[in-house]
Design an enzyme around this catalytic site. Structure first.
Site, PDB file in Angstrom:
ATOM      1  N   ARG A 217      -8.328 -32.943   4.687  1.00  0.00           N
ATOM      2  CA  ARG A 217      -7.772 -34.287   4.504  1.00  0.00           C
ATOM      3  C   ARG A 217      -8.109 -34.922   3.163  1.00  0.00           C
ATOM      4  O   ARG A 217      -8.034 -36.145   3.038  1.00  0.00           O
ATOM      5  CB  ARG A 217      -8.350 -35.199   5.604  1.00  0.00           C
TER       6      ARG A 217
ATOM      7  N   TYR B  67     -11.663 -49.853  14.465  1.00  0.00           N
ATOM      8  CA  TYR B  67     -11.057 -49.209  13.319  1.00  0.00           C
ATOM      9  C   TYR B  67      -9.587 -48.886  13.617  1.00  0.00           C
ATOM     10  O   TYR B  67      -9.287 -48.339  14.671  1.00  0.00           O
ATOM     11  CB  TYR B  67     -11.799 -47.915  12.952  1.00  0.00           C
TER      12      TYR B  67
ATOM     13  N   GLU C 168       0.163 -38.185   5.842  1.00  0.00           N
ATOM     14  CA  GLU C 168      -0.049 -39.551   6.334  1.00  0.00           C
ATOM     15  C   GLU C 168       0.745 -40.511   5.441  1.00  0.00           C
ATOM     16  O   GLU C 168       0.726 -40.374   4.213  1.00  0.00           O
ATOM     17  CB  GLU C 168      -1.547 -39.875   6.251  1.00  0.00           C
TER      18      GLU C 168
ATOM     19  N   HIS D 161     -12.958 -41.937  12.871  1.00  0.00           N
ATOM     20  CA  HIS D 161     -13.592 -42.575  11.717  1.00  0.00           C
ATOM     21  C   HIS D 161     -15.109 -42.372  11.661  1.00  0.00           C
ATOM     22  O   HIS D 161     -15.877 -43.316  11.406  1.00  0.00           O
ATOM     23  CB  HIS D 161     -13.232 -44.072  11.683  1.00  0.00           C
TER      24      HIS D 161
END
Ligand code: EZ4
Ligand code: CO
Length: 406
Positions: free
Chosen positions: A286, A159, A342, A215
């Site tokens: 998030r 990932y 991000e 992840h």
């Protein structure tokens, strides 16, 4: 004032996006984003078949009422498809309100709390040396927070490591139109990650703070071990160490170390975030505004987080369109508890054909613009030229073939 028309655009300028246009009887038009990676068409159907018929004739100024109608009024609450569809409507309505007021959305939220928002970029490499090179490139551009991912010896892909930096080891799907298959081995992963951060600390010292995304691939006891082993390297955050369905299992991870934890990119409602925030199990929330019911609902999550001293680091991968990202720039400009944003870098030309944003990037920060509304223009003619292409996130399998969390 009335909503007169709404139209969905499913466009693929390099990747798929679900964009909603809302038109009004006063000529003001707003755009929202409801992209759900790999599940784009269900959002389109939710909008076209269920949501848009309810919107026509409603007053676009009544954002809260529209939100409650689409959420409470549906009986079936939550879930990724519905919450992304609601987000698309909500963003378009905030865009309209800003354009009517002649103000950027952050001014409607209460005004800017800062001049610029700190960003983090994605550095990934096939091995630790390649990851170090990728980190250097971000630092040279002025970034002081960088996400670092590295290939795991023995696995075909990992990932966060792009296939372009994985030459020859690819992740071919069984058929070209099916999800790519990745391999996973938690033991091999747990061995390489502390080594990566040790090397990064030795190479870069105090030049940058690092983030890492697991992840959702570990079990709680393994996650606790990783958080503990990374403690000496003072990460900015460690993200998604486990699937978040069982908040109480995070107590184990929390009590094992002081490595800051981030989570929530797969959450859609404040109730899913609640146990993590209320119990202080995380340091950063998030959620993405386009998956958590838009600006209206994400603002509630941000306020609730601030109450519990949790900061925001909203999800900003390449599958959030520039319209969705702009919404997050406005939220981040306002939020008293902003942490970091991000930032995905899009392959330029096709994206610029379709989206043009007013905010700009400077030395690892985004500077919010004074443009009214969300400050993004959407070129409908060009959007129609880029046809939808079905695509999937990868699927993960353990070395014996067992399906695992991607
Ligand atoms: O897997 O955006 O932090 N970012 C991530 C992303 C997500 C995708 C899902 O669509 O974890 O790469
Ligand atoms: Co993530």
């Amino acid at each position: 004032m009335k909503i007169t028309n709404a139209e969905v655009f499913l466009t693929c300028p390099g990747r798929n996006f679900v964009i909603l246009k809302i038109e009004t009887d006063q000529g003001v038009v707003g755009y929202g984003d409801g992209t759900l990676n790999g599940r784009e068409k269900p959002v389109v159907s939710c909008l076209q078949d269920c949501v848009i018929p309810m919107l026509i004739g409603m007053d676009p100024r009544r954002i809260e009422d529209v939100w409650q109608l689409l959420y409470r009024g549906a009986y079936w609450r939550g879930g990724p498809v519905a919450m992304s569809a609601i987000a698309a409507v909500d963003l378009a309505l905030w865009d309209i309100k800003g354009k009517m007021a002649g103000m950027p959305v952050y001014d409607l939220l209460g005004g800017r709390s800062r001049e610029k928002l700190q960003l983090y970029g994605h550095a990934a490499g096939r091995d630790i040396a390649a990851t170090i090179d990728a980190v250097s490139a971000w630092i040279e551009q002025g970034y002081r927070t960088v996400r670092a991912q590295t290939g795991v010896p023995g696995l075909n892909t990992i990932y966060g490591v792009q296939s372009s930096s994985n030459p020859g080891i690819g992740s071919a799907p069984p058929r070209a139109d099916l999800p790519p298959v990745h391999q996973w081995d938690s033991d091999a992963y747990l061995k390489v990650v502390p080594e990566l951060f040790e090397q990064l600390a030795l190479t870069f010292g105090d030049q940058a703070r690092f983030l890492h995304d697991t992840h959702h691939r570990l079990r709680p006891i393994e996650a606790a071990r990783l958080a503990k082993e990374l403690e000496p390297f003072h990460l900015f955050w460690l993200e998604d160490v486990c699937r978040p369905e069982l908040a109480e299992r995070f107590r184990l991870i929390r009590s094992a170390s002081t490595t800051p934890l981030a989570l929530g990119e797969v959450f859609h409602t404040i109730q899913e975030c609640q146990p993590y925030i209320e119990e202080g199990l995380i340091d950063f929330i998030r959620v993405a505004a386009i998956h958590a019911g838009g600006i209206t609902h994400t603002r509630r999550i941000i306020d609730f987080s601030a109450l519990h001293d949790v900061r925001i680091g909203l999800h900003g991968p390449p599958d959030v369109s520039p319209i969705g990202m702009a919404a997050q720039v406005h939220l981040g400009a306002w939020a008293p508890n902003f942490g970091v944003q991000e930032w995905a870098v899009f392959p330029a030309s096709e994206m610029d054909d379709v989206f043009r944003h007013e905010h700009w990037i400077e030395r690892g920060h985004v500077i919010p613009s004074e443009a009214s509304g969300l400050g993004v223009t959407f070129n409908e003619t060009n959007a129609k030229k880029h046809e939808f292409k079905r695509s999937y996130l990868g699927v993960n399998r353990l070395m014996d073939g067992t399906v695992w969390n991607y």
